[in-house]
Design an enzyme around this catalytic site. Structure first.
Site, PDB file in Angstrom:
ATOM      1  N   CYS A  18       0.826  -1.210   0.000  1.00  6.78           N
ATOM      2  CA  CYS A  18       0.000   0.000   0.000  1.00  6.78           C
ATOM      3  C   CYS A  18       0.861   1.262   0.000  1.00  6.78           C
ATOM      4  CB  CYS A  18      -0.957  -0.003   1.185  1.00  6.78           C
ATOM      5  SG  CYS A  18      -0.161  -0.170   2.788  1.00  6.78           S
ATOM      6  N   HIS A 129      -3.445   0.938   7.006  1.00  9.24           N
ATOM      7  CA  HIS A 129      -3.398   1.079   5.550  1.00  9.24           C
ATOM      8  C   HIS A 129      -3.000   2.508   5.195  1.00  9.24           C
ATOM      9  CE1 HIS A 129      -4.411   0.408   1.378  1.00  9.24           C
ATOM     10  NE2 HIS A 129      -5.296   1.393   1.398  1.00  9.24           N
TER      11      HIS A 129
END
Length: 360
Positions: A18, A129
């Site tokens: 990510c 994230h």
């Protein structure tokens, strides 16, 4: 509007990369960073780290600043990568709110990076994230790699609402196009900011020495940056606390009541570094094996001690209690008969002795 969105570069999520997607979406260039370049940065940070940890069997995969298989790059890699592109990172204080961010400063503010909590697999997997928000062609977009397409914000108020909604749990960093100038610092009471770009720190805040602020400043040195953000995973800094330093964990609980120094990643919960040793791993596995072995032995003993099951009667209903009662009654009656016979025999014996004595 559809034509403008089609020209926006947007990478989708893959494994735990990510941060790679976040940086490429920020620069709007698929070749801005690659897996190899981020791995090289992470390895250099490990090499220049003065506080190297002891080698463990997991060191082949679980590196201090990344995972060799899935990615999982930490904040040190992000800071070093952005500094290599001439950018600087400033952590935003969540107590101030998003209203203090000048979203119209396109010449200085390049984008906003967030480290948000996510839930996967029906809430069974909680992780962190990386998300980036950037202004493109005068319009702000959410370039989250988990989204199918970029999410458009209608105005600045919607952007601030999105940031304020996530400020309670997120770590927000402002990406600046130029080295952050001390004259541009947003002066506010109790403002705590982490600056990782300047190397000259002596006279940086000389003009604000009398101002009642609380600044934490760190230089642009890879080894020191590595020492400041010394933890594995994507989120190693909590907006409520100072960065986690080696050998000293903050007592303030972070999101989900976890210690900010815990190794929570963008898609995987890894053990802390203090737990990630070969001796501790072997000890934990041996304890679990012994516990399982004891459980199996106890179950076998219980099976041996338990009486055999009684056969069911022809009617299909077992009668164990009746059988046991009948057996007990038979034993009792037999014992009573033996006692009576013994008493009778002893009484007859005494009588015979008495008769014999009288005759003599």
């Amino acid at each position: 509007m559809a034509d403008s969105e089609s020209k926006i570069y947007h990478e989708r999520q893959r494994l735990q990369f990510c941060l790679l997607h976040c940086l490429n979406n920020l620069f709007q260039d698929k070749d801005a960073f690659t897996k190899e370049s981020l791995n090289s940065i992470a390895e250099k940070l490990e090499t220049n780290d003065p506080n190297k940890e002891t080698w463990t069997p997991l060191s082949f995969v679980l590196k201090p600043h990344h995972n060799t298989i899935t990615g999982n790059y930490d904040v040190n890699v992000m800071i070093t990568a952005l500094e290599g592109k001439g950018k600087s990172v400033v952590w935003h204080d969540k107590r101030i709110g998003a209203s203090s961010i000048d979203l119209d400063d396109a010449d200085t503010l390049m984008g906003i990076v967030l480290n948000v909590p996510v839930k996967r697999y029906g809430g069974l997997w909680r992780s962190r994230h990386w998300v980036v928000v950037r202004k493109i062609n005068g319009v702000w977009y959410n370039l989250d790699s988990d989204l199918v397409v970029p999410q458009l914000f209608r105005d600045d108020d919607e952007v601030r609402g999105f940031l304020d909604q996530n400020l309670s749990l997120d770590v927000i960093g402002l990406i600046w196009n130029l080295p952050y100038n001390a004259n541009q610092l947003p002066l506010a009471s109790n403002y705590r900011v982490v600056i990782t770009h300047w190397s000259d720190l002596n006279g940086m805040f000389s003009h604000v020495t009398n101002y009642p602020l609380d600044f934490d400043v760190y230089p642009q040195v890879s080894s020191k940056v590595s020492a400041i953000y010394k933890a594995t995973g994507t989120k190693r800094f909590n907006a409520n606390t100072r960065p986690v330093t080696p050998g000293k964990q903050s007592s303030v609980k972070g999101p989900y009541y976890k210690n900010p120094g815990c190794t929570t990643s963008c898609g995987l919960r890894l053990p802390r570094k203090t737990e990630c040793t070969a001796a501790r791993l072997i000890k934990d596995l041996s304890c679990k094996f012994v516990m399982g072995l004891r459980l199996v032995v106890m179950r076998k003993k219980k099976k041996k001690r338990s009486p055999p099951l009684k056969k069911a009667s022809s009617s299909g209903i077992s009668q164990p209690s009746v059988i046991s009662v009948v057996n007990d009654n038979n034993h009792r009656s037999a014992a009573i008969e033996d006692c009576i016979q013994f008493i009778n025999s002893s009484s007859s014996f005494t009588r015979s002795n008495s008769t014999c004595g009288s005759k003599s």
